[in-house]
Write a protein that holds these residues in place. Structure first.
Motif, short mmCIF file in Angstrom:
data_model
loop_
_atom_site.label_atom_id
_atom_site.label_comp_id
_atom_site.label_asym_id
_atom_site.label_seq_id
_atom_site.Cartn_x
_atom_site.Cartn_y
_atom_site.Cartn_z
N GLY A 80 0.70 -1.30 -0.10
CA GLY A 80 -0.06 0.02 0.08
C GLY A 80 0.89 1.26 0.05
O GLY A 80 0.49 2.28 -0.52
N ARG A 81 1.99 1.51 0.75
CA ARG A 81 2.80 2.30 0.79
C ARG A 81 3.64 2.52 -0.52
O ARG A 81 4.09 3.83 -1.06
N TYR A 82 3.71 1.37 -1.06
CA TYR A 82 4.67 1.46 -2.50
C TYR A 82 3.66 2.32 -3.51
O TYR A 82 3.96 3.03 -4.22
N LEU B 287 -4.94 -0.91 6.10
CA LEU B 287 -3.81 -1.82 6.24
C LEU B 287 -3.17 -2.12 7.53
O LEU B 287 -2.55 -2.94 7.95
N VAL B 288 -3.10 -0.73 8.32
CA VAL B 288 -2.40 -0.86 9.74
C VAL B 288 -3.16 -1.70 10.54
O VAL B 288 -2.42 -2.50 11.47
N GLN B 289 -4.47 -1.41 10.56
CA GLN B 289 -5.19 -2.52 11.50
C GLN B 289 -4.89 -3.91 11.47
O GLN B 289 -4.94 -4.59 12.27
N CYS C 255 -9.90 -2.41 1.31
CA CYS C 255 -9.55 -1.16 1.16
C CYS C 255 -8.48 -0.78 0.15
O CYS C 255 -8.40 0.13 -0.62
N LEU C 256 -7.48 -1.84 -0.21
CA LEU C 256 -6.77 -1.69 -1.09
C LEU C 256 -7.19 -1.74 -2.48
O LEU C 256 -6.55 -1.19 -3.30
N VAL C 257 -8.00 -2.72 -2.64
CA VAL C 257 -8.79 -2.78 -3.93
C VAL C 257 -9.45 -1.31 -4.35
O VAL C 257 -9.37 -0.93 -5.41
N GLN C 258 -10.13 -0.75 -3.38
CA GLN C 258 -11.06 0.52 -3.54
C GLN C 258 -9.83 1.39 -4.03
O GLN C 258 -10.29 2.35 -4.70
N PHE C 259 -8.99 1.41 -3.15
CA PHE C 259 -7.76 2.66 -3.56
C PHE C 259 -7.38 2.29 -4.91
O PHE C 259 -7.12 3.41 -5.75
N TYR C 260 -7.01 1.16 -5.10
CA TYR C 260 -6.17 0.83 -6.59
C TYR C 260 -7.52 1.33 -7.65
O TYR C 260 -7.21 1.65 -8.78
#
Length: 412
Positions: A98-100, A164-166, A215-220
């Motif tokens: 995610g940070r990448y 991601l952090v949780q 969350c990662l998919v939605q951000f992508y």
């Protein structure tokens, strides 16, 4: 017949274990060679620390998984410890990916601008469609995260980071809890029984992992057009496949063992999981060589220093000119600045120090975000009790005043 069948199956597994360990060892050796070679390439061409520190963290997932799995396969007594370490790094690797993506978009500041521009575009379209004036407040609601994440603006970045952090925090806490439960003999790895801790931890981790991935998919989905230069889909699939293959594969094997499809005896369950991971890490290492290649970082964007390399590309084509074929030759010359080698020691130091500081900041921010609503709730409860206490004391004073007036009237 069933007990004999399972005993024969377990006996066959014991006979197959040595050749399976050799096959897994060969796959792990190949994964280690390819991954270490790729990591060294990034460390020696460490010209974009903002991106490469997280790339190295993601790539390191393969050798760590492979090493822990082969150790667990050779020595089943260490399977739980290896599984705990593997799960902890999985959460960190998901956070690193995610940070990448954030780094590839130019950092958090650029991401905020991008998301706010996306929100402004949605707002303009909605206003042009004649929606009400309360659209701004309605559009920032959390429900839009599921249906229209682009409408959240900068809040989408906050949700993505927290998701991601949780997972990273919960994964670490649950890993430590599993270790403690195992010491007391009540963890029951792979046992779906109410008096064991495994099924409860599995449910929590499944929900946490699915939320982090979502969350990662939605951000992508919102940023994939801006990420096209790095070919994000291939990177996303290769990374997501490792996460799903390892966790859900283990859950699937546990379910099959619980329903009697596979023998639930000895170390068969963990051995099968470790063997499959060893093979899968060999495939993942090959994919990472192409997906997370260090070649884009071998050249600098500006001619500040380094060796200039000119590349000429030629292509032949035929042109129709009044029904006659004419041959044409196209040439394209490009100049790139070849970067010098960077110090591996300095690269590792930047990854550990700068990356560690970033992780700590995000963890503290996530904890504050989680505690904030709780503090507000506690404050509201205290205010409610105080208000009721004040109201009750006022009522008592009024009743006492009325009683005094009655006594005065009676005496009069």
């Amino acid at each position: 017949m069933a007990p004999n069948h399972f005993s024969n199956f377990v006996g066959t597994y014991k006979n197959l274990r040595p050749p399976a360990a050799i096959i897994a060892g060969c796959s792990v050796l190949g994964a280690l060679v390819l991954s270490i070679f790729l990591i060294m390439q990034h460390l020696q061409s460490y010209n974009n620390p903002a991106e490469q520190k997280w790339i190295v963290a993601v790539i390191s997932m393969v050798p760590i998984y492979a090493t822990e799995s082969i150790i667990s396969l050779w020595n089943p007594r260490l399977s739980l410890a290896c599984d705990i370490l593997r799960n902890c790094y999985e959460a960190f690797a998901l956070y690193s990916f995610g940070r990448y993506l954030i780094a590839c978009l130019g950092g958090e500041g650029k991401v905020v601008e991008l998301l706010e521009d996306e929100y402004a575009e949605h707002l303009r379209k909605s206003l042009s469609d004649g929606l009400n004036e309360n659209y701004d407040m309605d559009d920032r609601s959390f429900c839009n995260f599921f249906w229209h994440p682009g409408k959240l603006g900068k809040d989408l970045l906050t949700i993505e980071k927290f998701g991601l952090v949780q997972y990273m925090i919960l994964k670490t806490v649950c890993a430590l809890l599993a270790f403690i439960l195992e010491l007391f003999g009540v963890y029951g790895d792979g046992e779906f029984k109410w008096y064991y801790g495994y099924p409860y931890i599995a449910v929590v981790m499944n929900f946490s992992q699915m939320w982090a991935l979502y969350c990662l998919v939605q951000f992508y989905n919102v940023t994939h057009e801006r990420l096209q230069p790095i070919q994000p889909l291939a990177k996303f699939i290769s990374f997501k496949a490792i996460v799903f293959a390892t966790w859900w594969q283990g859950v699937g094997i546990a379910v099959l063992c619980a329903f009697g499809v596979l023998p639930n005896e000895g170390k068969f369950q963990t051995g099968l999981q470790d063997f499959l991971i060893c093979i899968e890490m060999g495939v993942a290492a090959v994919a990472h060589v192409f997906v997370f290649s260090a070649k884009p970082y071998n050249f600098l964007p500006s001619a500040a220093y380094g060796k200039v390399r000119k590349e000429t590309k030629e292509g032949a084509l035929e042109i129709d000119d009044e029904n006659r074929q004419k041959a044409a030759l196209l040439k394209e010359t490009s100049s790139r600045v070849e970067s010098p080698r960077t110090s591996v020691t300095e690269s590792v130091q930047d990854i550990v120090v700068e990356g560690g500081q970033r992780v700590v900041k995000d963890v503290v921010l996530a904890i504050n975000q989680a505690i904030g609503p709780v503090e507000k709730g506690v404050t509201r409860i205290q205010q409610t009790f105080q208000h009721r206490a004040v109201v009750s004391s006022d009522d008592e004073e009024k009743e006492s005043d009325i009683q005094v007036e009655r006594d005065v009237i009676i005496l009069a």
